[in-house]
Design a protein around this motif. Structure first.
Motif, PDB file in Angstrom:
ATOM      1  N   TRP A  83     -10.365   9.830  -9.495  1.00  0.00           N
ATOM      2  CA  TRP A  83      -9.115   9.319 -10.355  1.00  0.00           C
ATOM      3  C   TRP A  83      -8.013  10.263  -9.830  1.00  0.00           C
ATOM      4  N   PHE A  84      -6.691   9.408  -9.924  1.00  0.00           N
ATOM      5  CA  PHE A  84      -5.495  10.257  -9.650  1.00  0.00           C
ATOM      6  C   PHE A  84      -4.502   9.798 -10.563  1.00  0.00           C
ATOM      7  N   SER A  85      -3.506  10.548 -10.540  1.00  0.00           N
ATOM      8  CA  SER A  85      -2.379  10.409 -11.753  1.00  0.00           C
ATOM      9  C   SER A  85      -0.934  10.771 -10.806  1.00  0.00           C
TER      10      SER A  85
ATOM     11  N   ASP B 273       4.292  13.258  -6.259  1.00  0.00           N
ATOM     12  CA  ASP B 273       3.047  13.429  -5.538  1.00  0.00           C
ATOM     13  C   ASP B 273       1.588  13.405  -6.494  1.00  0.00           C
ATOM     14  N   PRO B 274       0.515  12.761  -5.745  1.00  0.00           N
ATOM     15  CA  PRO B 274      -0.782  12.454  -6.632  1.00  0.00           C
ATOM     16  C   PRO B 274      -1.132  13.902  -7.229  1.00  0.00           C
TER      17      PRO B 274
ATOM     18  N   CYS C  38       4.673   3.010  -3.054  1.00  0.00           N
ATOM     19  CA  CYS C  38       5.736   2.862  -4.001  1.00  0.00           C
ATOM     20  C   CYS C  38       7.109   3.408  -3.857  1.00  0.00           C
ATOM     21  N   ARG C  39       7.161   4.512  -3.134  1.00  0.00           N
ATOM     22  CA  ARG C  39       8.458   5.277  -3.158  1.00  0.00           C
ATOM     23  C   ARG C  39       9.269   4.433  -2.275  1.00  0.00           C
ATOM     24  N   GLU C  40       8.670   3.536  -1.433  1.00  0.00           N
ATOM     25  CA  GLU C  40       9.611   2.536  -0.523  1.00  0.00           C
ATOM     26  C   GLU C  40       9.853   1.241  -1.289  1.00  0.00           C
ATOM     27  N   GLY C  41       9.105   1.196  -2.517  1.00  0.00           N
ATOM     28  CA  GLY C  41       9.170  -0.175  -3.275  1.00  0.00           C
ATOM     29  C   GLY C  41       8.363  -1.180  -2.793  1.00  0.00           C
TER      30      GLY C  41
END
Length: 123
Positions: A81-83, A74-75, A14-17
């Motif tokens: 679960w993670f957010s 950062d997660p 996601c950081r790389e799009g």
């Protein structure tokens, strides 16, 4: 893969799009996507199944004119679960520049994301 491994891979992509790659690689075929209640029934609302989630992503990308900032925290991981917090500053077709911030919560089972849920204020 552990939940932490899935979380770190999602954040990296996601950081790389590379959102679609993250979905193709990390999501279960029967995953569900949940938006806030006010958005649940819209064209980019709740979705069931990877195919529908990918289509929702395509619709969002088609609505983006330009991305000015894309940040993913950062997660935070707890069992399955993670957010993460996401911040997207983008110019949207027909809406102009929009600053979007949300909390994204993911549920992992069998090494795949089976649910994503987004929390943000609807303006």
């Amino acid at each position: 893969m552990s939940t932490e491994t899935v979380a770190k891979r999602l954040v990296s992509l996601c950081r790389e799009g590379r959102y679609e790659q993250a979905q193709q690689e990390l999501y279960a075929k029967d995953a569900i996507s949940i938006e806030p209640q006010e958005m649940a029934n819209g064209p980019m609302g709740n979705a069931k199944g990877l195919k529908a989630i990918l289509e929702k992503g395509h619709q969002f990308q088609d609505a983006v004119e330009a991305i000015h900032k894309n940040e993913v925290s950062d997660p935070v991981v707890a069992d399955g679960w993670f957010s993460v917090a996401m911040h997207l500053d983008a110019t949207m077709k027909g809406r102009g520049r929009t600053d979007m911030r949300e909390i994204c919560v993911y549920h992992v089972k069998g090494d795949k994301i089976v649910q994503e849920q987004f929390f943000y204020d609807v303006h």
